[in-house]
Scaffold this active site. Structure first.
Site, PDB file in Angstrom:
ATOM      1  N   GLU A 198       0.804  -1.245   0.049  1.00 56.26           N
ATOM      2  CA  GLU A 198      -0.086   0.168  -0.095  1.00 56.26           C
ATOM      3  C   GLU A 198       1.005   1.341  -0.051  1.00 56.26           C
ATOM      4  OE1 GLU A 198      -2.684  -0.786   3.502  1.00 56.26           O
ATOM      5  OE2 GLU A 198      -1.162  -2.258   3.498  1.00 56.26           O
TER       6      GLU A 198
ATOM      7  N   ARG B 240      -6.879  -1.710  -5.236  1.00 58.91           N
ATOM      8  CA  ARG B 240      -7.507  -0.504  -4.476  1.00 58.91           C
ATOM      9  C   ARG B 240      -6.971   0.821  -4.672  1.00 58.91           C
ATOM     10  NH1 ARG B 240      -8.823  -0.329   1.848  1.00 58.91           N
ATOM     11  NH2 ARG B 240     -10.347   1.254   1.800  1.00 58.91           N
TER      12      ARG B 240
ATOM     13  N   TYR C 287      -7.811   4.789  -3.114  1.00 62.41           N
ATOM     14  CA  TYR C 287      -8.642   5.247  -2.292  1.00 62.41           C
ATOM     15  C   TYR C 287      -7.983   6.507  -1.393  1.00 62.41           C
ATOM     16  CZ  TYR C 287      -6.145   2.307   0.673  1.00 62.41           C
ATOM     17  OH  TYR C 287      -5.177   1.447   1.342  1.00 62.41           O
TER      18      TYR C 287
ATOM     19  N   ASP D  55      -6.894   8.120   1.604  1.00 61.70           N
ATOM     20  CA  ASP D  55      -6.506   7.687   3.327  1.00 61.70           C
ATOM     21  C   ASP D  55      -6.447   8.948   4.307  1.00 61.70           C
ATOM     22  OD1 ASP D  55      -6.404   5.325   4.817  1.00 61.70           O
ATOM     23  OD2 ASP D  55      -4.164   5.976   4.771  1.00 61.70           O
TER      24      ASP D  55
ATOM     25  N   GLU E 237      -4.210   6.862  -2.020  1.00 57.31           N
ATOM     26  CA  GLU E 237      -3.246   5.602  -1.483  1.00 57.31           C
ATOM     27  C   GLU E 237      -3.730   4.352  -2.686  1.00 57.31           C
ATOM     28  OE1 GLU E 237      -3.383   4.503   2.414  1.00 57.31           O
ATOM     29  OE2 GLU E 237      -2.857   2.315   2.022  1.00 57.31           O
TER      30      GLU E 237
ATOM     31  N   TRP F  85     -11.855  -6.943  -0.232  1.00 55.99           N
ATOM     32  CA  TRP F  85     -10.752  -7.653  -0.539  1.00 55.99           C
ATOM     33  C   TRP F  85     -11.472  -9.245  -0.805  1.00 55.99           C
ATOM     34  CZ3 TRP F  85      -6.691  -5.935  -2.746  1.00 55.99           C
ATOM     35  CH2 TRP F  85      -6.248  -4.665  -2.352  1.00 55.99           C
TER      36      TRP F  85
END
Lengths: 468, 88
Positions: free
Chosen positions: A9, A53, A55, A57, A63, A418
């Site tokens: 990440e 993914r 998004y 954060d 992120e 997930w």
């Protein structure tokens, strides 16, 4: 564990610099990044066709979490693909903001620190056997993670009262604990977050939050490759030496300020090792280990690179000026200083430190070097481009990716996390996949077939699937 | 996958010379020394070395120009304004 799931990440730094008087706060600027992503999911939090993914954060950072990957190589390609996706969104957002009448520059950096001492992370995730005692694992891994910055660090120009320094790592100064459960304060080397997104009886998640974000493919590959070899050795109970550091948190900071990588660290046992010596101990064990145990070719390659890198750090670190981020950046800045007859305290030097990490390839200094053939690459542009839309074929991400493509094609409502797919008008059809190695569950296959066959509109789909 | 492994197995040999050598003067010294002052005594190797040195220097010059052209002009202000909220 020979087969493992890997994920990274990456939190990016973001700033809008207006050309005129009118400006845009970052929390508004970031929304433009998401505008281009078509989805039925929540705004500011979406899964992409490649299974990743993306998004917003904590602290307004964009992120990117890679999809589940099955090898270090696949992981680093997907991490790079994340940069490219963000670059596309940045170009779109900047133009859009201009159209709104606010001309300026939207900059996105893949680094870990700002000018006043805030940090944002690069978190590595490794799926590990539930059988392994977590505290044993952590104790064995910590000395390795503390010292590995000598070849995984991204480098940082740092101002103190007694002048300007160059440090090995971006993140090291922001670590205050060995192990903890938090990520925004009291950051630790290993985080106890245990969300395997898989069968909890079998697996746990190892969440390493101490690493730097890397620009260099070589540095990034060796970071993940060596760590997973060490993990495998720990899982196999292969490490029979005790490297427990007397004060790991102090050590991590001492090492970052020591560009020679040779200053000694005190162990609990009373012995002393330099970071290079400590890494050599791990590397030598790994060399023996890969002779005796089944290990993938990629991991063997990582061990080979590891040894080479340690040899260079010992004798002539500048030999790594095409391979290791903190050394590439230092050489770049030194050459600039030399050429312009300036000094380390020149604001341009601080700017270079930042701009090295700009993901916009026309502006970023790392990419300027890459274009000029001044850094070593491990992967091709084609491989990275492919990963922007194609999920890894040997993990659960493949199912997610296929599902997203089809759902979009047929305008079907859905929501994801997930290990779950929810779909239908009321999101009342749910497919659970608890096995991250699964590439095609019967449930999803059936669902996909139904979608393909019937080409149903949103209205009737959920009903149909429930009946079947 | 096999190609990837083979290609990168030999760490040091697959990378080209460091572009920074020209900047630090390492290459310049070498080429002068090897080439000598008199053209009669110049060996082929020396010539090659000098040529290589010059090429590297040219690469370095153009690289530095490119850096100057992309480097943020208001460096001081930009860096000072680069404040993020803490992330994870």
């Amino acid at each position: 564990m020979q087969k493992r799931i890997y994920g990274v990440e990456t939190e990016y730094g973001i700033i809008f610099t207006p050309e005129g008087r009118k400006t845009l706060p970052v929390e508004k600027a970031i929304r433009f990044l998401f505008e281009k992503l078509i989805t039925t999911e929540h705004f500011l939090n979406v899964f992409l066709e490649n299974g990743a993914r993306f998004y917003q954060d904590t602290g307004c950072h964009p992120e990117y979490a890679t999809p589940e990957c099955a090898s270090p190589k696949q992981l680093i390609i997907h991490d790079k693909a994340g940069e490219r996706i963000l670059e596309d969104l940045q170009l779109y957002a900047e133009a859009k903001i201009r159209e709104e009448g606010i001309p300026g520059k939207l900059s996105i950096f893949k680094n870990n620190t700002d000018f006043v001492g805030n940090s944002y992370g690069c978190h590595e995730n490794y799926l590990v056997d539930r059988d392994v005692d977590f505290y044993y694992l952590a104790e064995q891994l910590i000395p390795f993670l503390v010292t590995r910055q000598i070849y995984t660090g991204a480098g940082k120009v740092f101002q103190t009262q007694d002048g300007v320094h160059y440090c090995v790592s971006q993140r090291a100064q922001h670590i205050y604990q060995k192990i903890s459960g938090t990520t925004t304060n009291d950051r630790s080397i290993i985080n106890t977050r245990d969300e395997p997104h898989a069968d909890r009886e079998k697996y746990r998640r190892l969440h390493v939050i101490v690493g730097d974000s890397n620009m260099s493919e070589y540095t990034n590959f060796i970071k993940v490759g060596t760590c997973s070899v060490v993990l495998q050795m720990i899982e196999d109970n292969y490490i029979n030496k005790d490297f427990t550091l007397r004060n790991p948190v102090k050590a991590i900071k001492d090492i970052t300020y020591d560009v020679t990588c040779k200053r000694k660290l005190r162990l609990d046992s009373g012995r002393e090792y330099s970071p290079i010596e400590m890494q050599r101990e791990y590397c030598e064990m790994a060399q023996k280990y890969i002779e005796q145990y089944p290990v993938s070719d990629e991991h063997k390659l990582a061990v080979k690179m590891w040894q080479y890198v340690l040899d260079c750090l010992d004798t002539d670190p500048n030999k790594l000026d095409r391979k290791i981020d903190w050394i590439i950046k230092r050489r770049l800045i030194e050459s600039y200083i030399d050429r312009h007859g300036t000094s380390w305290s020149d604001p341009k030097v601080f700017m270079m430190d930042l701009q090295y990490h700009d993901i916009q390839r026309d502006r970023g200094l790392y990419y300027l070097l890459e274009r000029n053939g001044a850094v070593d690459r491990l992967f091709t542009d084609e491989e990275v481009d492919q990963a922007k839309t194609e999920p890894p074929q040997d993990t659960r991400a493949r199912m997610r990716g296929e599902f997203i493509k089809l759902a979009r094609e047929h305008s079907i409502q859905y929501d994801l996390d997930w290990s779950n797919i929810r779909l239908g008008n009321l999101l009342n059809v749910r497919v659970i996949c608890n096995n991250p190695f699964e590439t095609n569950t019967e449930k999803v296959a059936e669902l996909v077939r139904t979608i393909q066959k019937t080409n149903l509109r949103k209205t009737s789909l959920s009903k149909l699937v429930i009946q079947s | 996958m096999a190609r990837f492994i083979n290609q990168h197995s030999r760490n040091d040999s697959n990378s080209s010379a460091s572009i920074w050598m020209a900047a630090s003067g390492e290459q310049k010294k070498k080429s002068k020394g090897d080439g000598g002052d008199s053209s009669e005594t110049e060996s082929e190797g020396g010539q090659k070395m000098a040529k290589k040195g010059e090429e590297l220097k040219e690469d370095m010059d153009s690289l530095m120009e490119e850096i100057d052209s992309v480097l943020e002009e208001n460096a001081e202000e930009f860096v000072k304004n680069y404040v993020q909220r803490g992330g994870q």
